[in-house]
Design an enzyme around this catalytic site. Structure first.
Site, PDB file in Angstrom:
ATOM      1  N   HIS A 196       0.747  -1.268  -0.019  1.00  0.00           N
ATOM      2  CA  HIS A 196      -0.102   0.118   0.080  1.00  0.00           C
ATOM      3  C   HIS A 196       0.829   1.209   0.050  1.00  0.00           C
ATOM      4  CE1 HIS A 196      -3.209   2.591   1.989  1.00  0.00           C
ATOM      5  NE2 HIS A 196      -3.834   1.807   0.969  1.00  0.00           N
ATOM      6  N   LYS A 198       3.433   4.168  -0.876  1.00  0.00           N
ATOM      7  CA  LYS A 198       3.597   5.243  -2.349  1.00  0.00           C
ATOM      8  C   LYS A 198       4.823   6.217  -1.792  1.00  0.00           C
ATOM      9  CE  LYS A 198      -1.391   5.059  -0.590  1.00  0.00           C
ATOM     10  NZ  LYS A 198      -1.442   3.844  -1.186  1.00  0.00           N
ATOM     11  N   ASP A 203      17.389   9.363  -8.143  1.00  0.00           N
ATOM     12  CA  ASP A 203      18.944   9.493  -8.416  1.00  0.00           C
ATOM     13  C   ASP A 203      19.418   9.378  -6.866  1.00  0.00           C
ATOM     14  OD1 ASP A 203      18.669  10.102 -10.910  1.00  0.00           O
ATOM     15  OD2 ASP A 203      18.780  12.119 -10.474  1.00  0.00           O
ATOM     16  N   HIS A 411      -8.071  11.997   1.606  1.00  0.00           N
ATOM     17  CA  HIS A 411      -7.246  10.763   1.483  1.00  0.00           C
ATOM     18  C   HIS A 411      -5.868  10.943   2.429  1.00  0.00           C
ATOM     19  CE1 HIS A 411      -4.960   7.375  -0.834  1.00  0.00           C
ATOM     20  NE2 HIS A 411      -6.181   6.810  -0.441  1.00  0.00           N
ATOM     21  N   LYS A 413      -3.114  11.254   5.246  1.00  0.00           N
ATOM     22  CA  LYS A 413      -2.632  10.065   6.338  1.00  0.00           C
ATOM     23  C   LYS A 413      -1.486  10.937   7.147  1.00  0.00           C
ATOM     24  CE  LYS A 413      -3.918   6.835   2.989  1.00  0.00           C
ATOM     25  NZ  LYS A 413      -5.396   7.114   3.284  1.00  0.00           N
ATOM     26  N   ASP A 418       2.507  18.951  19.086  1.00  0.00           N
ATOM     27  CA  ASP A 418       3.058  20.373  19.426  1.00  0.00           C
ATOM     28  C   ASP A 418       4.632  20.046  19.173  1.00  0.00           C
ATOM     29  OD1 ASP A 418       2.361  18.555  21.667  1.00  0.00           O
ATOM     30  OD2 ASP A 418       3.813  19.851  22.663  1.00  0.00           O
TER      31      ASP A 418
HETATM   32  C1  LIG Z   1      -8.019   3.362   2.834  1.00  0.00           C
HETATM   33  O1  LIG Z   1      -9.054   2.677   2.882  1.00  0.00           O
HETATM   34  C2  LIG Z   1      -9.991   2.841   2.033  1.00  0.00           C
HETATM   35  C3  LIG Z   1     -11.290   2.383   2.396  1.00  0.00           C
HETATM   36  O2  LIG Z   1     -11.220   1.080   3.007  1.00  0.00           O
HETATM   37  C4  LIG Z   1      -9.469   2.498   0.778  1.00  0.00           C
HETATM   38  O3  LIG Z   1     -10.332   2.508  -0.466  1.00  0.00           O
HETATM   39  C5  LIG Z   1      -8.174   2.894   0.264  1.00  0.00           C
HETATM   40  O4  LIG Z   1      -7.476   2.581  -0.905  1.00  0.00           O
HETATM   41  C6  LIG Z   1      -7.171   2.961   1.585  1.00  0.00           C
HETATM   42  N1  LIG Z   1      -6.096   3.838   1.245  1.00  0.00           N
HETATM   43  C7  LIG Z   1      -5.411   3.843   0.293  1.00  0.00           C
HETATM   44  C8  LIG Z   1      -4.375   4.804   0.086  1.00  0.00           C
HETATM   45  O5  LIG Z   1      -5.552   3.278  -0.804  1.00  0.00           O
END
Ligand SMILES: *[C@@H]1O[C@H](CO)[C@@H](O)[C@H](O)[C@H]1NC(C)=O
Ligand SMILES: *[C@@H]1O[C@H](CO)[C@@H](O)[C@H](O)[C@H]1NC(C)=O
Ligand SMILES: *[C@@H]1O[C@H](CO)[C@@H](O)[C@H](O)[C@H]1NC(C)=O
Ligand SMILES: *[C@@H]1O[C@H](CO)[C@@H](O)[C@H](O)[C@H]1NC(C)=O
Ligand SMILES: *[C@@H]1O[C@H](CO)[C@@H](O)[C@H](O)[C@H]1NC(C)=O
Length: 487
Positions: A196, A198, A203, A411, A413, A418
């Site tokens: 998952h 990214k 370089d 989206h 994350k 502080d």
């Molecule tokens: C995070 O969760 C959602 C829902 O389950 C999913 O669609 C998504 O792909 C996930 N995050 C990423 C970065 O893909």
């Protein structure tokens, strides 16, 4: 651990040498001289072996041991730029803004001289999947075009989660045809998870990391946050080790345990890299998940999150798409997983830390998320100094934008306290820390005396802009989620 095992093997080899030597001494005298030479050579070899087994572990452990007095200073003058994708139509009444992820990818592609390594979940930069002619797909298509061009000129390596049959594979095939080296990482077989992560390493000196997938929507239709760090060889080398692990797994049926030493790192939450970011003294490390993908020295992502939460002195602000104190998969078996949830409640109670969660919803959000979020949000009482707040961030959509699948959502994350900025690639539910591969950049600038704005300050400003915007709605006991999330 690995070195101890290695030295164990070395001792076994030595025992073999001893016994064969004993045998040869029984041979006739005319071989005596020859045997003497062999014996001397063996003795020399044995001495070399023992020196190695004595010295190497002590060098390694002194570098990796917790709280070792070693400082890992890096002389690079790194430049970090926070990046965002703001979906078309979303506007903030605020001066807080950052370059786009699209701009940073373009600039990385134009800088790249020799190598580009990309860790990715799936590829839909060309809008082949929606069967539409969506004009906002153009930025993704441009990036794809540049990637194709560069794949013929420099070394481009792509690690991608093994695509399912239903997933479009045209982008990947185009890259392969253009000369890119692509490996599928079968996380489903390896850990029952997915790749998952990214990030980009360019370089061996520039990096990008963040929430954006290699998806045209991530540039124009989904709200994303990431960071690019330029001229930072130390950090790029370390992220390169995480990439090399994925690259290795692209060809392996099993996960090495322990990982060979070239994947090990000296940089972690206890001994971070010390470097200058835009002139500010910074302590930085990269965490990785799941733990089985962490070579020696690497801080697992969950430990990074928990330690950042525990280090806060005033507040913890979290912006993530999904937040669940459960495992999401398998759907057939419910499992509770409250490691992060417990930590948030603990710091809110024991140390009266102010906790804010900015969570997303769209029409495919799991309904079970909300009772747990309401439970967190109910830890709120000014007389008792309890302050956990939850808001839901909604990306508004026009009727035509509603037609775009898997778009119009926040989206992000990340987490900012502080003291520390944390920029990750994982949703916050159990799966992402137990079996799904992700990575995060942790930047600690508590010791800076520079007057320049820090990454942490900038990330806090992004959070506050979003939190105070009309797109955020407080979650309380009687919020009408069907209405808010259009579920
Ligand atoms: C995070 O969760 C959602 C829902 O389950 C999913 O669609 C998504 O792909 C996930 N995050 C990423 C970065 O893909
Ligand atoms: C934007 O913010 C400024 C200052 O916070 C405020 O005076 C102004 O009314 C706001 N405008 C809108 C359209 O909300
Ligand atoms: C940040 O750095 C300080 C030292 O400057 C250290 O005491 C603290 O533990 C670090 N915080 C985290 C979360 O690593
Ligand atoms: C959810 O949104 C997608 C587009 O993002 C749309 O195609 C689908 O019909 C919606 N589903 C529901 C149940 O509204
Ligand atoms: C670092 O410097 C660049 C310009 O060189 C700037 O765009 C960026 O915002 C700065 N980052 C921080 C954290 O101050």
């Amino acid at each position: 651990m690995s070195t101890r095992m290695k030295s164990g093997i070395a001792y076994e080899k030595m025992a073999d040498v001893e016994s064969s030597k004993g045998e040869s001494l029984l041979k006739p005298q005319k071989y005596y001289r020859c045997i003497l030479i062999i014996t001397c050579l063996t003795a020399v070899l044995l001495m070399m072996f023992s020196l190695q087994t004595l010295l190497i572990p002590s060098i390694l452990t002194s570098g990796l041991k917790k709280n070792a007095p070693i400082t890992h200073t890096c002389s690079d003058t790194c430049r970090l730029v926070l990046l965002e994708s703001i979906p078309v139509g979303v506007e903030f009444n605020s001066s807080v803004g950052h370059p786009s992820i699209y701009q940073a990818w373009r600039s990385l592609l134009s800088e790249a001289q020799s190598t580009l390594d990309i860790a990715s979940f799936y590829w839909t930069l060309t809008n082949e999947d929606t069967h539409t002619h969506e004009p906002t797909a153009n930025l993704g298509e441009e990036i794809m075009q540049e990637l194709v061009e560069i794949s013929g000129k420099i070394s481009v390596r792509i690690a991608v989660n093994t695509p399912q049959d239903s997933q479009p594979q045209r982008d990947i095939q185009m890259l392969i045809d253009a000369g890119a080296d692509v490996r599928d990482v079968n996380m489903r077989d390896l850990t029952s998870g997915v790749l998952h992560t990214k990030f980009w390493v360019v370089d061996k000196k520039h990096i990008y990391i963040g929430s954006a997938n290699m998806d045209w929507r991530s540039l124009t239709q989904v709200k994303e946050l990431g960071a690019v760090v330029y001229d930072c060889k130390c950090l790029a080398d370390d992220l390169g080790k995480i990439f090399e692990a994925y690259w290795f797994l692209g060809e392996s049926k099993t996960i090495p345990a322990p990982w060979p030493s070239q994947y090990a790192t000296a940089f972690n939450k206890d001994t971070p890299m010390q470097l200058q970011i835009n002139g500010s003294d910074s302590r930085v490390y990269l965490s990785s998940s799941p733990p089985s993908l962490c070579a020696e020295g690497r801080t697992p992502d969950l430990q990074a999150i928990v330690s950042v939460i525990n280090d806060a002195q005033k507040f913890v602000y979290i912006a993530v798409m999904n937040y669940l104190p459960t495992m999401e998969f398998p759907l057939s078996k419910r499992r509770y997983w409250a490691d992060i949830d417990t930590e948030l409640r603990r710091v809110a109670y024991e140390r009266t830390i102010h906790v804010r969660l900015l969570i997303s919803c769209w029409n495919s959000t799991s309904a079970v998320m909300f009772p747990f979020l309401r439970s967190l949000a109910s830890v709120q009482d000014s007389k008792s100094n309890l302050d956990i707040q939850v808001k839901i961030f909604i990306v508004p959509s026009s009727p035509s934008q509603k037609e775009i699948p898997f778009a119009r959502v926040n989206h992000n994350k990340y987490m900012v306290t502080d003291r520390v900025a944390y920029i990750g690639t994982s949703n916050w539910s159990g799966d992402y820390f137990v079996n799904t591969a992700g990575a995060a950049l942790v930047v600690n600038q508590t010791s800076t005396s520079s007057s320049e704005s820090t990454v942490r300050e900038q990330l806090q400003a992004v959070f506050e802009r979003d939190w105070d915007s009309p797109y955020s709605t407080p979650l309380n006991q009687d919020s009408n989620l069907e209405q808010i999330c259009e579920m």
